[in-house]
Write an enzyme that holds these catalytic residues in place. Structure first.
Site, short mmCIF file in Angstrom:
data_model
loop_
_atom_site.label_atom_id
_atom_site.label_comp_id
_atom_site.label_asym_id
_atom_site.label_seq_id
_atom_site.Cartn_x
_atom_site.Cartn_y
_atom_site.Cartn_z
N GLY A 21 -4.24 -41.82 0.40
CA GLY A 21 -3.53 -40.72 1.04
C GLY A 21 -2.09 -40.67 0.60
N ASN A 22 -1.27 -39.93 1.32
CA ASN A 22 0.16 -39.89 1.02
C ASN A 22 0.95 -39.69 2.30
OD1 ASN A 22 0.77 -36.90 1.38
ND2 ASN A 22 -0.89 -36.80 -0.11
#
Ligand code: CTP
Ligand code: CA
Length: 213
Positions: A21-22
């Protein structure tokens, strides 16, 4: 008027318990949804995993997705009937080539993941953009910011691109404030002051509505 907005990160699963993810929180995209709704627009907010609650405005329909592929499917369904497209999501550029069906066990001292490219939502929808539709992209660059943002503006058929500044304290991921620069296809550049994401959103919406065909 109908606005399609993508927002938040995407999560790309690796196995049943892990994902790539980020750090996007969705704050800027959600603030834009509220600002468009406040101007009377109907908004479809296609959101990746965000801690933020669905916006309360009855004009905003929130569609929750996880992966880039799901975000693309949800956005593509709405795009033909939207007058304005705003791509505020931080879409993962790559995803794991395989999703392991069981939790991956710890083995050697190093581990290599194979990743494959995700669909570029903005660029792919750009291929079917009609002349009267208006598209807005976002970019976050750390080198040659203006040149890279201009390249994306043209490549993805955006009418405007919003360049996020990482240089200024208080701007970017997770903050409640943001400092942006807006570029258009005519080469015009508008610098926004560092201000709350809600104020940035109101300013961007004003600028977008002023430019609609
Ligand atoms: N975008 C998208 N789908 C992707 C990647 C990006 O819709 N798979 C959109 C973003 O929402 C943003 C714009 O494209 O509006 C630019 O995203 P960015 O990550 O800056 O551009 P990339 O083309 O992925 O280039 P890079 O990450 O290499 O700088
Ligand atoms: Ca990217």
């Amino acid at each position: 008027m109908h606005v399609l907005l993508t927002a938040g990160p995407t999560y790309e699963p690796l196995d049943p318990v892990r994902f790539l993810g980020n750090r996007s929180t969705g704050k800027m995209g959600y603030a834009l949804a509220e600002a468009f709704a406040a101007q009377g627009a109907e908004v479809t907010l296609v959101s990746g995993p965000s801690q933020l609650p669905d916006p309360a405005s009855p004009r905003i329909r929130t569609v929750r997705v996880e992966t880039a592929a799901e975000m693309f499917a949800a956005a593509a369904e709405v795009a033909p009937r939207a007058d304005v497209w705003v791509f505020a999501a931080a879409v993962a550029d790559y995803r794991p080539a395989q999703i392991a069906p069981e939790k991956i066990k710890k083995t050697g001292d190093t581990m290599t993941l194979e990743l494959v490219k995700n669909v570029d939502i903005a660029a792919t929808l750009g291929l079917s953009k009609r002349p009267e539709q208006f598209a807005v992209g976002f970019a976050l660059e750390t080198t040659n910011e203006l040149a890279h943002a201009q390249g994306k503006l043209h490549r993805k058929k955006f009418d405007l691109i919003v360049l996020n500044s990482l240089r200024d304290a208080g701007a970017g991921f997770g903050h409640d404030t943001n400092k942006v620069t807006v570029l258009d296809t005519a080469g015009q550049i508008v610098n926004f002051e560092l201000q709350s994401k809600a104020d940035v959103a109101r300013g961007l919406v004003r600028l977008i509505l002023d430019r609609l065909p």
